[in-house]
Design an enzyme around this catalytic site. Structure first.
Site, mmCIF file in Angstrom:
data_model
loop_
_atom_site.group_PDB
_atom_site.id
_atom_site.type_symbol
_atom_site.label_atom_id
_atom_site.label_comp_id
_atom_site.label_asym_id
_atom_site.label_seq_id
_atom_site.Cartn_x
_atom_site.Cartn_y
_atom_site.Cartn_z
ATOM 1 N N TYR A 137 49.100 83.094 66.894
ATOM 2 C CA TYR A 137 49.346 81.930 66.040
ATOM 3 C C TYR A 137 50.827 81.595 65.864
ATOM 4 C CZ TYR A 137 44.501 81.411 64.537
ATOM 5 O OH TYR A 137 43.145 81.166 64.498
ATOM 6 N N LYS A 188 41.611 94.904 71.042
ATOM 7 C CA LYS A 188 41.169 94.787 72.436
ATOM 8 C C LYS A 188 42.189 95.557 73.285
ATOM 9 C CE LYS A 188 38.341 93.141 75.455
ATOM 10 N NZ LYS A 188 36.984 93.649 75.607
ATOM 11 N N ASP A 221 34.797 93.071 70.886
ATOM 12 C CA ASP A 221 33.517 92.574 71.416
ATOM 13 C C ASP A 221 32.347 93.365 70.823
ATOM 14 O OD1 ASP A 221 34.506 94.746 72.879
ATOM 15 O OD2 ASP A 221 34.068 93.900 74.858
ATOM 16 N N ASP A 245 39.955 85.466 62.614
ATOM 17 C CA ASP A 245 39.449 84.095 62.473
ATOM 18 C C ASP A 245 38.007 84.027 62.965
ATOM 19 O OD1 ASP A 245 39.499 81.245 62.131
ATOM 20 O OD2 ASP A 245 39.788 81.060 64.297
ATOM 21 N N ASP A 249 34.133 83.792 60.689
ATOM 22 C CA ASP A 249 33.068 82.788 60.779
ATOM 23 C C ASP A 249 31.737 83.461 61.104
ATOM 24 O OD1 ASP A 249 34.980 80.695 60.397
ATOM 25 O OD2 ASP A 249 33.840 79.369 61.717
HETATM 26 C C1 IPM Z 1 40.939 79.107 59.404
HETATM 27 C C2 IPM Z 1 41.079 77.962 60.382
HETATM 28 C C3 IPM Z 1 42.511 77.879 60.892
HETATM 29 C C4 IPM Z 1 42.811 79.183 61.630
HETATM 30 C C5 IPM Z 1 42.809 76.655 61.793
HETATM 31 C C6 IPM Z 1 42.515 75.363 61.080
HETATM 32 C C7 IPM Z 1 44.210 76.659 62.314
HETATM 33 O O1 IPM Z 1 40.159 78.096 61.421
HETATM 34 O O2 IPM Z 1 41.635 79.092 58.373
HETATM 35 O O3 IPM Z 1 40.096 79.976 59.620
HETATM 36 O O4 IPM Z 1 42.491 79.316 62.815
HETATM 37 O O5 IPM Z 1 43.370 80.073 60.993
HETATM 38 MN MN MN Z 2 38.701 79.677 61.103
#
Ligand code: IPM
Ligand code: MN
Ligand code: NAD
Length: 351
Positions: A137, A188, A221, A245, A249
């Site tokens: 990032y 990884k 993984d 990240d 999710d």
């Molecule tokens: C998050 C989002 C951000 C990230 C994006 C919008 C840059 O997905 O906060 O999880 O990847 O950190």
């Molecule tokens: Mn995200």
């Protein structure tokens, strides 16, 4: 204690869910004797298109000096396809305020919300410590011979000993304070030898300082598969920026979806930023379908950060009770809209 809170709704459903988070958290704070004053800022795609910047120079320093926290919605708008404003605003906050801990709890409140067969709240209850200032990032990269057949695109991951060590240490400290049994580090290192060997070595060294906490390693993984098949294996999971990240999710999916997943971008003892894990959800923006619970739970994390765990617990308990009662948006199987969910949460917090 009095704190100024900067409120940045952002784009899409960001302002809708943040409005509910502010009123619910504001009420819980008041009840707990925590004096919050909210100041709203218009940073968003609209702001960027009008002013040419995501946020004015000097504003992060103002936040750092004068604000207890930032309550954030989401960024993302198709009129800014390269997300320039989002990088300046959200990644800008993470980097400029040095918010090195991205704390993302994954907590299933009721078995009904879990897509996994036979798993309940005792199985899905982990906390992800996502490193938030390094990795892929940092924006180190470049494009050469753009648009030709010989095009080269590079994106370099950056890991420092200091950055790696402080997030791993934060994960262990959290485990000790919160009576968690284990810390799993996921990387990884089999493929990304240079960067992730540093993670492996640092993890081993820090883990040795916490003999009471079980320390183990999983390649990312396998960690993804294990989170689905055996989520009960995880207590605290520490990982680098991009993996955190993605896994967060995945974790959101285990607890009812993005409408319920909260996060804190934290530098202990300093102005920190609290936001739902989800994005601006342009597909449902303006329809009232947005679930404000992720934003509300993020605001609860903010209350905790500001020193009022009782206010945070009051908000979390209101969310749990409300899910049990079925007073929820469509993503959780209900038929209330965003404002109605906020109103009922507010009533529960005030009850
Ligand atoms: C998050 C989002 C951000 C990230 C994006 C919008 C840059 O997905 O906060 O999880 O990847 O950190
Ligand atoms: Mn995200
Ligand atoms: P998203 O999280 O916005 O949406 C993914 C899916 O989840 C969509 O179907 C959406 O309707 C649903 N969803 C998300 N939040 C919800 C909520 N509170 N209630 C009900 N349903 C919800 O991810 P995306 O569609 O990939 O991204 C949209 C934009 O948001 C992109 O520009 C992306 O870059 C950005 N984004 C921003 C952040 C952030 O600000 N922290 C995080 C992720 C994505």
């Amino acid at each position: 204690m009095a704190h100024k809170i900067a409120v940045i709704g952002g784009d899409g459903i960001g302002p809708e869910v943040t409005e509910q988070a502010q009123r619910v958290a504001g009420a819980a704070a008041k009840r707990a004797g925590l004096d919050l004053s909210f100041n709203s800022f218009p940073y968003s795609a609209d702001y960027y298109l009008e002013h040419g910047v995501g946020i004015e120079p000097g504003r992060f320093a103002d936040f750092r000096a004068n604000y207890g926290a930032i309550l954030f919605g989401a960024v993302g708008d198709k009129r800014v396809p390269d997300m320039a404003h989002g990088r300046q605003l959200l990644l800008g906050a993470r980097f400029e305020l040095d918010l090195y801990i991205n704390l993302r709890p994954i907590k299933l409140f009721t078995p009904d919300l879990c897509p996994l067969k036979g798993k309940g709240p005792d199985d899905v209850n982990m906390v992800i410590f996502r490193e938030n200032t390094e990795g892929l990032y940092v924006g180190v990269g470049g494009q050469v011979r753009r648009g030709t057949d010989d095009e080269i695109a590079m994106q370099t991951a950056v890991y420092t000993r200091r950055g790696t060590e402080r997030i791993i240490r934060a994960a262990f400290e959290y485990a000790v304070k919160n009576e968690r049994k284990s810390v799993c580090m996921s990387d990884k290192a089999n493929a990304m030898r240079d960067g992730h060997e540093l993670w492996q070595r640092t993890f081993k060294e820090v883990a040795a300082e916490y003999p009471q906490i079980e320390a183990f390693h999983l390649y990312v993984d396998v960690a993804a598969m294990e989170m689905v098949q055996n989520p009960e294996r995880f207590d605290v999971l520490v990982t680098e920026n991009l993996f955190g990240d993605i896994l967060s999710d995945l974790g959101a999916g285990l607890q009812g979806g993005l409408g319920t997943a909260a996060s804190g971008n934290i530098h202990p003892g300093r102005c920190s930023l609290f936001e739902p894990v989800h994005g601006s959800a342009p597909d449902i923006a303006g329809t009232g379908k947005a679930n404000p619970m992720a934003a509300v739970l993020s605001a609860a994390m903010m209350l905790d950060h500001l020193g009022s765990p009782e206010a945070a617990l009051r908000v979390e308990n209101a969310v749990i009770a409300q899910i049990a009662a079925g007073d929820v948006t469509v993503d959780l199987g209900g038929n209330l809209n965003c404002v109605e969910v906020g109103e009922r949460l507010l009533a529960r917090v005030l009850a």
